[in-house]
Enzyme design. Sequence first.
Site, PDB file in Angstrom:
ATOM      1  N   ARG A   1       7.582  12.761  92.567  1.00  0.00           N
ATOM      2  CA  ARG A   1       6.698  12.703  91.406  1.00  0.00           C
ATOM      3  C   ARG A   1       6.458  14.143  90.938  1.00  0.00           C
ATOM      4  O   ARG A   1       6.509  15.074  91.734  1.00  0.00           O
ATOM      5  CB  ARG A   1       5.362  12.060  91.764  1.00  0.00           C
ATOM      6  CG  ARG A   1       5.466  10.621  92.258  1.00  0.00           C
ATOM      7  CD  ARG A   1       4.090  10.095  92.656  1.00  0.00           C
ATOM      8  NE  ARG A   1       4.128   8.687  93.046  1.00  0.00           N
ATOM      9  CZ  ARG A   1       4.299   8.268  94.313  1.00  0.00           C
ATOM     10  NH1 ARG A   1       4.429   9.159  95.288  1.00  0.00           N
ATOM     11  NH2 ARG A   1       4.335   6.973  94.586  1.00  0.00           N
TER      12      ARG A   1
ATOM     13  N   LYS B   1       0.892   9.392  96.851  1.00  0.00           N
ATOM     14  CA  LYS B   1      -0.308   8.657  96.461  1.00  0.00           C
ATOM     15  C   LYS B   1      -1.021   8.107  97.689  1.00  0.00           C
ATOM     16  O   LYS B   1      -0.397   7.705  98.661  1.00  0.00           O
ATOM     17  CB  LYS B   1       0.067   7.505  95.528  1.00  0.00           C
ATOM     18  CG  LYS B   1       0.431   7.943  94.113  1.00  0.00           C
ATOM     19  CD  LYS B   1       0.644   6.741  93.209  1.00  0.00           C
ATOM     20  CE  LYS B   1       0.910   7.157  91.777  1.00  0.00           C
ATOM     21  NZ  LYS B   1       1.123   5.991  90.890  1.00  0.00           N
TER      22      LYS B   1
ATOM     23  N   HIS C   1       9.094  11.707  84.429  1.00  0.00           N
ATOM     24  CA  HIS C   1       8.974  10.554  85.308  1.00  0.00           C
ATOM     25  C   HIS C   1      10.221   9.684  85.250  1.00  0.00           C
ATOM     26  O   HIS C   1      10.577   9.029  86.227  1.00  0.00           O
ATOM     27  CB  HIS C   1       7.731   9.728  84.934  1.00  0.00           C
ATOM     28  CG  HIS C   1       7.293   8.805  86.030  1.00  0.00           C
ATOM     29  ND1 HIS C   1       6.939   9.251  87.287  1.00  0.00           N
ATOM     30  CD2 HIS C   1       7.157   7.456  86.069  1.00  0.00           C
ATOM     31  CE1 HIS C   1       6.592   8.222  88.041  1.00  0.00           C
ATOM     32  NE2 HIS C   1       6.734   7.119  87.329  1.00  0.00           N
TER      33      HIS C   1
ATOM     34  N   ARG D   1      12.642  10.556  87.948  1.00  0.00           N
ATOM     35  CA  ARG D   1      12.350   9.944  89.259  1.00  0.00           C
ATOM     36  C   ARG D   1      12.883   8.516  89.291  1.00  0.00           C
ATOM     37  O   ARG D   1      13.486   8.083  90.279  1.00  0.00           O
ATOM     38  CB  ARG D   1      10.844   9.985  89.505  1.00  0.00           C
ATOM     39  CG  ARG D   1      10.362   9.186  90.717  1.00  0.00           C
ATOM     40  CD  ARG D   1       8.865   9.436  90.902  1.00  0.00           C
ATOM     41  NE  ARG D   1       8.184   8.346  91.563  1.00  0.00           N
ATOM     42  CZ  ARG D   1       8.084   8.212  92.878  1.00  0.00           C
ATOM     43  NH1 ARG D   1       8.662   9.087  93.665  1.00  0.00           N
ATOM     44  NH2 ARG D   1       7.416   7.208  93.409  1.00  0.00           N
TER      45      ARG D   1
ATOM     46  N   HIS E   1       6.798   4.460  97.913  1.00  0.00           N
ATOM     47  CA  HIS E   1       6.128   3.261  97.419  1.00  0.00           C
ATOM     48  C   HIS E   1       5.432   2.550  98.572  1.00  0.00           C
ATOM     49  O   HIS E   1       6.028   2.334  99.631  1.00  0.00           O
ATOM     50  CB  HIS E   1       7.140   2.302  96.781  1.00  0.00           C
ATOM     51  CG  HIS E   1       7.628   2.745  95.442  1.00  0.00           C
ATOM     52  ND1 HIS E   1       8.780   2.265  94.861  1.00  0.00           N
ATOM     53  CD2 HIS E   1       7.114   3.635  94.549  1.00  0.00           C
ATOM     54  CE1 HIS E   1       8.955   2.836  93.682  1.00  0.00           C
ATOM     55  NE2 HIS E   1       7.955   3.666  93.474  1.00  0.00           N
TER      56      HIS E   1
ATOM     57  N   TYR F   1      13.649  -1.894  90.341  1.00  0.00           N
ATOM     58  CA  TYR F   1      14.913  -1.257  90.016  1.00  0.00           C
ATOM     59  C   TYR F   1      16.084  -2.227  90.085  1.00  0.00           C
ATOM     60  O   TYR F   1      17.128  -1.972  89.500  1.00  0.00           O
ATOM     61  CB  TYR F   1      15.150  -0.061  90.939  1.00  0.00           C
ATOM     62  CG  TYR F   1      14.080   0.990  90.784  1.00  0.00           C
ATOM     63  CD1 TYR F   1      13.996   1.752  89.633  1.00  0.00           C
ATOM     64  CD2 TYR F   1      13.129   1.192  91.769  1.00  0.00           C
ATOM     65  CE1 TYR F   1      12.996   2.704  89.471  1.00  0.00           C
ATOM     66  CE2 TYR F   1      12.129   2.131  91.623  1.00  0.00           C
ATOM     67  CZ  TYR F   1      12.076   2.883  90.473  1.00  0.00           C
ATOM     68  OH  TYR F   1      11.082   3.807  90.314  1.00  0.00           O
TER      69      TYR F   1
END
Length: 311
Positions: free
Chosen positions: A161, A184, A252, A255, A278, A287
């Site tokens: 990120r 995150k 982004h 990524r 994730h 994806y």
Amino acid sequence: MSGSPQDFLRSARRAWLDWLEHERRLAARTLAAYAADFDDLTDFLTGHLGGPVGREALAALRPADLRAWLAARRRRGVGAASNARAIAAVRSFFRRMDQIGRLSNPAAQSLEPPRSPRRLPKPVSEAAARALVDGPVATRRDWQALRDRAVLLLLYGAGLRISEALALTVDDAPLGPAVTVDGKGGRARRVPLLGIIGEAVEDYRRACPHEETPGRALFLGARGGALRPEIVQAAVRRLRGALGLPETVTPHALRHSFATHLLGGGGDLRAIQELLGHASLSTTQLYTEVDAEALWETYRRARPRLDRGGG
């Protein structure tokens, strides 16, 4: 419980927000958004119910009351994503109050967010991604161009990120075959790096005119402060204009392209989940829809007899 309804509301709100901050470790921006969403609800309920909002009023809330609040937000032009976040905030508050025995309202805890169209990632083609990454140094070789290339390589070549790339410090350099980043929710992960990424970072470090001190940000702006995301975003806007690339080409998107191109080349979905950081595999599974054609091509290469009509 003694005290006025307003006293209860202030105390309950503070207990909930403290829990979110210190136990759940929510980001400051998310915490502020949750607080604003909860305040929006209680402000609405004061008028909707015709009196101060306290424990009894919150415990007696019906689904119809909460739907009226959401309808009022929609009339103000609040979008589906913001309403979904507001519902998550309200559910979090009531769940926490129930956990600590201060308030119970199962109807509020079971409130479901409105369904909204799922926005799929828009990956960049491999050719466009390479052109974008090399774009900063294609026409000039100053230290800022070398910096931009190094940052873009971390996004496209390692799937970081933009916040993770810009959080790196000189203590992380030189970047070896892998780097640890904080993602995150405070989840750290180890990300492998291609040699070209480490080389690009070293090219930038040698050219950068600012002194390196322990703990200093690795990537700097023109005046020597930590590089800000909007500077990288502006650089990408200039590059895509010069290269004739669509507006969907963003930092982004690089990524997303990292993940999509790995998947299209036969990469394992769970391995890609780990690389991206994730929390849920369902996020990574987006994806599979984005790059369906590439997946079919991978399958055809693995089973060439099908293309020849064999069994």
